[in-house]
Design an enzyme around this catalytic site. Sequence first.
Site, PDB file in Angstrom:
ATOM      1  CB  SER A 250       6.476  32.240  11.030  1.00  0.00           C
ATOM      2  OG  SER A 250       5.533  32.380  12.288  1.00  0.00           O
ATOM      3  CE  LYS A 254       2.205  37.044  11.259  1.00  0.00           C
ATOM      4  NZ  LYS A 254       1.225  35.941  11.592  1.00  0.00           N
ATOM      5  CD1 TRP A 343       1.487  32.278  17.551  1.00  0.00           C
ATOM      6  CD2 TRP A 343      -0.200  32.441  19.077  1.00  0.00           C
ATOM      7  NE1 TRP A 343       1.303  33.524  18.207  1.00  0.00           N
ATOM      8  CE2 TRP A 343       0.471  33.400  18.882  1.00  0.00           C
ATOM      9  CE3 TRP A 343      -1.257  31.920  20.003  1.00  0.00           C
ATOM     10  CZ2 TRP A 343       0.084  34.698  19.967  1.00  0.00           C
ATOM     11  CZ3 TRP A 343      -1.837  33.195  20.782  1.00  0.00           C
ATOM     12  CH2 TRP A 343      -1.076  34.295  20.728  1.00  0.00           C
ATOM     13  CG  HIS A 393       6.004  28.206  14.806  1.00  0.00           C
ATOM     14  ND1 HIS A 393       5.032  28.737  13.889  1.00  0.00           N
ATOM     15  CD2 HIS A 393       6.937  29.125  14.671  1.00  0.00           C
ATOM     16  CE1 HIS A 393       5.226  29.915  13.549  1.00  0.00           C
ATOM     17  NE2 HIS A 393       6.455  30.285  13.906  1.00  0.00           N
TER      18      HIS A 393
END
Length: 412
Positions: A250, A254, A343, A393
């Site tokens: 997550s 990144k 998302w 997630h």
Amino acid sequence: APPAGSPVPLPAFPPPDTLPSTAEFPDPLVMRDGTKIATKKDWEEKRRPELKELFQHYMYGRFPAKPEKVTAKVLFEDTKALGGKGTLREVELTFGPPEWPKLYLLIAAPNGTPPVACFVGPNFGGNHLLTAHEQVRVPTVWVPGGYPGVEKGTNRATAEGRGKQADTWPLQQIVESGYAVATFYCGDVQPDRPGVSEGMRATLPAAKDAPPADETATVMWWAWGCHRAVDFLVTDPRTDAKRLAVVGHSRLGKTALLAGAFDDRIAVVIPHQSGCGGAGPSRSKNPKAEPVKRITTVFPHWFCANFRAFGDDTTKIPFDQHSLVAICAPRPVLATNADDDQWANPPGQFDVLTAAAPVYRLYGDARPVAAKLPETGTLADERLGYFVRAGKHSMTPDDWKVFTRYADKWLK
Ligand code: GCU
């Protein structure tokens, strides 16, 4: 040379609002001045460095210089850990100036093998959450509220949390698959909150006055932490310096992608559910995906001020995330996701990989990416790899099975 840790100066770039608008992904093989790139040599000497400068200036903030010195001290070592299958160590890394934060690397590795490939990456809440082992350090800095064992109201971690998130980095499973794994608490480098009074941001004089619009932002500092972990791992006789894979989930996915793009010592890059600001496009066509406007408002510290300026018009961003992936070429990048986690924009990430493929082709890989969006549950193990599982997630032992399968192909 700039002092260690301070951001390396960049050339001058125009302000975000004056940039031309491009509805589609800007071509990774066209320079800012319009020059077309057709060879690996020109990519490496001209366009790749230009893109690295653009990503720093407009998105993540400047890449900090490497510290002059990294000192490692083994805090403990247990050769009979992980159900007797391996060795667990924690190593404290200290960098030059005494006021700099330290990084604590938890390393699990199989016993009695030649140097093995190693996964490396940051974790969300502290090494102690990943194992019940009593010698593992509990962070003393700020930790996010809501994690197991965190004292209400004070944001301090306690021993109560030991082993309570062991599923996110399943150390024993990874070691049993023949890999080492090294992780550190991201907040030791830079706590996950705005403000410049702690972590690496506090060590820079610029942070105290008006910060420049390309000030090194939190995701870049976390990537810097990955690079310092790599500094140690490449000297460690038990891990193979040529076979390091960076992993993160997550916001830390990144981070993993950025860390891989900016450090060629990393052989494989695995951004897990990284979404917007990671392997997800800024020019998104997925209405369920997180927009740039939202991420830069809710998490203003993750990216530099210049990136916030694109919130209302992402078409002005002079790159998209396919170019960050392309900077990794020819190294394998695996974008992993979950169906219920729109998302993070799984289909948008596939578009990003596909758009990075022309750069991989320059390196002679004729088919670097799957021809069409892979089905849920099917690992597309190309150099630009992709996987979506059912579910939500999270980072789970099953996700790690996919990471190790992919590593079996590219690191063994
Ligand atoms: C939020 C944020 C995402 C991020 C995620 C996480 O949902 O909007 O961009 O990836 O947190 O880090 O778990």
